[in-house]
Design a protein around this motif. Sequence first.
Motif, PDB file in Angstrom:
ATOM      1  N   LEU A   1      -3.779   3.006  -8.284  1.00 19.37           N
ATOM      2  CA  LEU A   1      -4.537   1.630  -8.209  1.00 19.37           C
ATOM      3  C   LEU A   1      -5.525   1.664  -9.199  1.00 19.37           C
ATOM      4  O   LEU A   1      -6.145   0.586  -9.542  1.00 19.37           O
ATOM      5  CB  LEU A   1      -5.218   1.552  -6.939  1.00 19.37           C
ATOM      6  CG  LEU A   1      -4.300   1.211  -5.718  1.00 19.37           C
ATOM      7  CD1 LEU A   1      -4.861   1.042  -4.356  1.00 19.37           C
ATOM      8  CD2 LEU A   1      -3.284   0.082  -5.827  1.00 19.37           C
TER       9      LEU A   1
ATOM     10  N   GLU B   1      -6.400  -2.031  -9.800  1.00 18.96           N
ATOM     11  CA  GLU B   1      -5.243  -2.901  -9.826  1.00 18.96           C
ATOM     12  C   GLU B   1      -5.362  -4.052  -8.719  1.00 18.96           C
ATOM     13  O   GLU B   1      -5.478  -3.544  -7.431  1.00 18.96           O
ATOM     14  CB  GLU B   1      -3.914  -1.846  -9.575  1.00 18.96           C
ATOM     15  CG  GLU B   1      -2.756  -2.725  -9.912  1.00 18.96           C
ATOM     16  CD  GLU B   1      -2.547  -3.019 -11.573  1.00 18.96           C
ATOM     17  OE1 GLU B   1      -2.176  -4.170 -11.655  1.00 18.96           O
ATOM     18  OE2 GLU B   1      -2.969  -2.008 -12.260  1.00 18.96           O
TER      19      GLU B   1
ATOM     20  N   LEU C   1      -9.260   5.994  -3.258  1.00 17.87           N
ATOM     21  CA  LEU C   1      -8.297   5.145  -3.724  1.00 17.87           C
ATOM     22  C   LEU C   1      -7.045   5.968  -4.408  1.00 17.87           C
ATOM     23  O   LEU C   1      -7.270   7.097  -5.012  1.00 17.87           O
ATOM     24  CB  LEU C   1      -8.532   4.150  -4.762  1.00 17.87           C
ATOM     25  CG  LEU C   1      -9.642   3.125  -4.245  1.00 17.87           C
ATOM     26  CD1 LEU C   1      -9.948   2.421  -5.811  1.00 17.87           C
ATOM     27  CD2 LEU C   1      -9.136   2.308  -3.365  1.00 17.87           C
TER      28      LEU C   1
ATOM     29  N   ALA D   1       2.268   1.986  -3.519  1.00 18.93           N
ATOM     30  CA  ALA D   1       1.203   2.285  -4.424  1.00 18.93           C
ATOM     31  C   ALA D   1       0.918   3.721  -3.739  1.00 18.93           C
ATOM     32  O   ALA D   1       0.666   4.508  -4.992  1.00 18.93           O
ATOM     33  CB  ALA D   1      -0.197   1.787  -3.921  1.00 18.93           C
TER      34      ALA D   1
ATOM     35  N   ARG E   1       0.899  -0.996  -0.102  1.00 19.53           N
ATOM     36  CA  ARG E   1      -0.018  -0.007   0.038  1.00 19.53           C
ATOM     37  C   ARG E   1       0.963   1.236   0.047  1.00 19.53           C
ATOM     38  O   ARG E   1       0.629   2.197  -0.649  1.00 19.53           O
ATOM     39  CB  ARG E   1      -0.901  -0.009   1.217  1.00 19.53           C
ATOM     40  CG  ARG E   1      -2.072   1.155   1.108  1.00 19.53           C
ATOM     41  CD  ARG E   1      -2.686   1.082  -0.056  1.00 19.53           C
ATOM     42  NE  ARG E   1      -3.998   0.000   0.055  1.00 19.53           N
ATOM     43  CZ  ARG E   1      -4.912  -0.238  -0.665  1.00 19.53           C
ATOM     44  NH1 ARG E   1      -5.319   1.050  -1.642  1.00 19.53           N
ATOM     45  NH2 ARG E   1      -5.859  -1.144  -0.703  1.00 19.53           N
TER      46      ARG E   1
END
Length: 108
Positions: free
Chosen positions: A102, A67, A98, A46, A43
């Motif tokens: 992603l 994703e 988000l 990302a 995470r």
Amino acid sequence: MEEVKRYSECSEYELKQEIGKLHEQARKAEQMGMVNEFAVLERKAAMAKAYLLNPDDFKPGEIYGIEGDPGAYFEIKYLNGVFAWGHRLRNGEEEEALPISLLKELKK
């Protein structure tokens, strides 16, 4: 002690270095069976990747794939920095954010 920089303050080179480091740490965590640590590191990677992208390339009202979640779709309501706010199409109307890294454009 090393000063911690926000991703928004990092250069492209620094972000790419951080992403590489996070992926390596995530790989090691996965090999050691540390599932939670792996998820946190992925995470964070990302998030760092989101700062390499241009938020102007993502349009409110458009639908994107997510994703790592095949068959899931996300409709952007609005953007705030590198976060897309909106909702997943299969889950109803619960709003969430988000990182734009992603989101993947659907094939036309």
